[in-house]
Design a protein around this motif. Structure first.
Motif, mmCIF file in Angstrom:
data_model
loop_
_atom_site.group_PDB
_atom_site.id
_atom_site.type_symbol
_atom_site.label_atom_id
_atom_site.label_comp_id
_atom_site.label_asym_id
_atom_site.label_seq_id
_atom_site.Cartn_x
_atom_site.Cartn_y
_atom_site.Cartn_z
ATOM 1 N N THR A 202 -1.112 6.322 13.231
ATOM 2 C CA THR A 202 -0.327 6.778 14.373
ATOM 3 C C THR A 202 0.699 7.800 13.916
ATOM 4 O O THR A 202 1.025 7.911 12.721
ATOM 5 C CB THR A 202 0.374 5.593 15.046
ATOM 6 N N ALA A 203 1.254 8.528 14.867
ATOM 7 C CA ALA A 203 2.140 9.644 14.538
ATOM 8 C C ALA A 203 3.423 9.194 13.864
ATOM 9 O O ALA A 203 4.053 9.963 13.121
ATOM 10 C CB ALA A 203 2.460 10.436 15.808
ATOM 11 N N ASP A 204 3.869 7.944 14.113
ATOM 12 C CA ASP A 204 5.154 7.505 13.570
ATOM 13 C C ASP A 204 5.054 6.903 12.176
ATOM 14 O O ASP A 204 6.072 6.542 11.576
ATOM 15 C CB ASP A 204 5.813 6.493 14.521
ATOM 16 N N VAL A 205 3.871 6.792 11.625
ATOM 17 C CA VAL A 205 3.707 6.231 10.272
ATOM 18 C C VAL A 205 4.027 7.317 9.256
ATOM 19 O O VAL A 205 3.427 8.395 9.268
ATOM 20 C CB VAL A 205 2.278 5.703 10.060
ATOM 21 N N ASP A 206 5.008 7.036 8.377
ATOM 22 C CA ASP A 206 5.380 8.029 7.366
ATOM 23 C C ASP A 206 5.203 7.537 5.937
ATOM 24 O O ASP A 206 5.406 8.288 4.997
ATOM 25 C CB ASP A 206 6.824 8.498 7.581
ATOM 26 N N ARG A 207 4.824 6.259 5.769
ATOM 27 C CA ARG A 207 4.604 5.712 4.432
ATOM 28 C C ARG A 207 3.462 4.702 4.476
ATOM 29 O O ARG A 207 3.173 4.117 5.513
ATOM 30 C CB ARG A 207 5.857 5.005 3.914
ATOM 31 N N ILE A 208 2.861 4.505 3.329
ATOM 32 C CA ILE A 208 1.857 3.456 3.165
ATOM 33 C C ILE A 208 2.208 2.680 1.905
ATOM 34 O O ILE A 208 2.455 3.270 0.852
ATOM 35 C CB ILE A 208 0.439 4.041 3.072
ATOM 36 N N GLY A 209 2.274 1.369 2.034
ATOM 37 C CA GLY A 209 2.625 0.515 0.900
ATOM 38 C C GLY A 209 1.582 -0.560 0.651
ATOM 39 O O GLY A 209 0.771 -0.880 1.536
ATOM 40 N N ILE A 210 1.607 -1.108 -0.555
ATOM 41 C CA ILE A 210 0.689 -2.184 -0.928
ATOM 42 C C ILE A 210 1.498 -3.314 -1.561
ATOM 43 O O ILE A 210 2.299 -3.072 -2.480
ATOM 44 C CB ILE A 210 -0.385 -1.695 -1.916
ATOM 45 N N THR A 211 1.302 -4.521 -1.066
ATOM 46 C CA THR A 211 1.978 -5.698 -1.613
ATOM 47 C C THR A 211 0.949 -6.756 -1.966
ATOM 48 O O THR A 211 -0.219 -6.676 -1.566
ATOM 49 C CB THR A 211 2.978 -6.291 -0.599
ATOM 50 N N THR A 212 1.397 -7.767 -2.719
ATOM 51 C CA THR A 212 0.546 -8.913 -3.029
ATOM 52 C C THR A 212 0.837 -10.015 -2.020
ATOM 53 O O THR A 212 1.992 -10.422 -1.840
ATOM 54 C CB THR A 212 0.814 -9.432 -4.448
ATOM 55 N N GLU A 213 -0.204 -10.494 -1.346
ATOM 56 C CA GLU A 213 -0.058 -11.504 -0.304
ATOM 57 C C GLU A 213 -1.125 -12.585 -0.477
ATOM 58 O O GLU A 213 -2.043 -12.435 -1.293
ATOM 59 C CB GLU A 213 -0.203 -10.855 1.084
ATOM 60 N N PRO A 214 -1.021 -13.694 0.268
ATOM 61 C CA PRO A 214 -2.098 -14.683 0.244
ATOM 62 C C PRO A 214 -3.437 -14.054 0.617
ATOM 63 O O PRO A 214 -3.489 -13.030 1.319
ATOM 64 C CB PRO A 214 -1.649 -15.701 1.306
ATOM 65 N N ALA A 215 -4.507 -14.662 0.156
ATOM 66 C CA ALA A 215 -5.840 -14.085 0.339
ATOM 67 C C ALA A 215 -6.189 -13.885 1.810
ATOM 68 O O ALA A 215 -7.013 -13.028 2.136
ATOM 69 C CB ALA A 215 -6.890 -14.962 -0.331
ATOM 70 N N THR A 216 -5.571 -14.655 2.695
ATOM 71 C CA THR A 216 -5.844 -14.510 4.124
ATOM 72 C C THR A 216 -4.959 -13.458 4.787
ATOM 73 O O THR A 216 -5.136 -13.141 5.966
ATOM 74 C CB THR A 216 -5.643 -15.851 4.841
ATOM 75 N N GLY A 217 -3.993 -12.900 4.035
ATOM 76 C CA GLY A 217 -3.110 -11.888 4.586
ATOM 77 C C GLY A 217 -1.851 -12.467 5.183
ATOM 78 O O GLY A 217 -1.748 -13.679 5.430
ATOM 79 N N SER A 218 -0.853 -11.616 5.398
ATOM 80 C CA SER A 218 0.433 -12.026 5.971
ATOM 81 C C SER A 218 0.749 -11.156 7.185
ATOM 82 O O SER A 218 0.300 -10.011 7.261
ATOM 83 C CB SER A 218 1.553 -11.875 4.932
#
Length: 232
Positions: A202-218
């Motif tokens: 979308t137009a308002d997204v200005d960054r992309i990040g990656i984190t470590t989370e549980p295998a099912t996602g957060s």
């Protein structure tokens, strides 16, 4: 056919005015008769000179007339065996060159124009779509590895490619986040340190990040970002 009859075919043979059987027979005869071979060569040369003598350059208005007729004549669509796939990767679509191809050939004799060649004439307008702008940005991971993001604002799509991020503990996955004024929105999971995630941008997204989370996602990030890429 007698030998005398064969000799009389030199002119007709040179102008391709013989039957298939006569052509086959006379072709064999030419290999054995240098006199007929010489006459055929002379007839070919004479025919070429006659054609040049009556040849005429097209009038200056012919090109304008042809182009005018093309604009008012419905063109037949090309036959295509391509079948679009519902989930074709956007990267494949982005590199397909978009072009509008127009070709026309005209032969105007005896008052017959191009318009007589097609029925149901209708104006045709072709506009070439400009290719979308595609950018790629890269960042190193805080604990190793790297992340590359290829994206197009015009397409509203992004591809996140992780390479050699640290090995994950059991029960965990890398989660990709689209970050903007609304906060962090999940874009998908990577269950290994190398992989690809495709996301709507979308137009308002200005960054992309990656984190470590549980295998099912957060629903939102719970650990510091291992990699962060700015799209600005």
């Amino acid at each position: 056919m007698t030998t005398a009859d064969v000799h009389t075919l030199t002119g007709a043979y040179a102008l391709d005015a013989v039957t298939d059987l006569e052509r086959a027979a006379f072709t064999r005869h030419l290999a054995e008769c240098p006199v007929c071979a010489g006459e055929v060569a002379e007839f070919h040369a004479t025919a070429a000179k006659l054609a040049l003598a009556v040849a005429a350059s097209p009038g200056t208005r012919l090109r304008s007339r042809v182009l005018s007729e093309i604009a008012e004549t419905r063109q037949l669509p090309p036959v295509s065996t391509f079948r679009p796939q519902e989930h074709r990767p956007w990267r494949t679509r982005a590199i397909i060159a978009l072009a509008a191809v127009s070709a026309a050939a005209a032969l105007v004799t005896g008052g017959i124009g191009i318009g007589a060649l097609q029925s149901n004439p209708a104006p045709v307008t072709q506009i070439a779509e400009p290719a979308p702008e595609v950018f790629t940005v890269r960042a190193s991971g805080t604990a190793g590895g790297s992340v590359a993001v290829t994206f197009s604002r015009q397409r509203g799509e992004a591809v996140v490619i992780a390479q050699a991020l640290p090995a994950l503990e059991a029960g965990h996955a890398y989660q990709v986040w689209l970050i903007g004024p609304r906060g962090a929105q999940s874009a998908g999971l990577l269950h290994t340190g190398s992989g690809t995630v495709t996301a709507a941008l979308t137009a308002d997204v200005d960054r992309i990040g990656i984190t470590t989370e549980p295998a099912t996602g957060s629903p939102h990030p719970t650990t510091p970002a291992l990699a962060r890429v700015s799209l600005t």
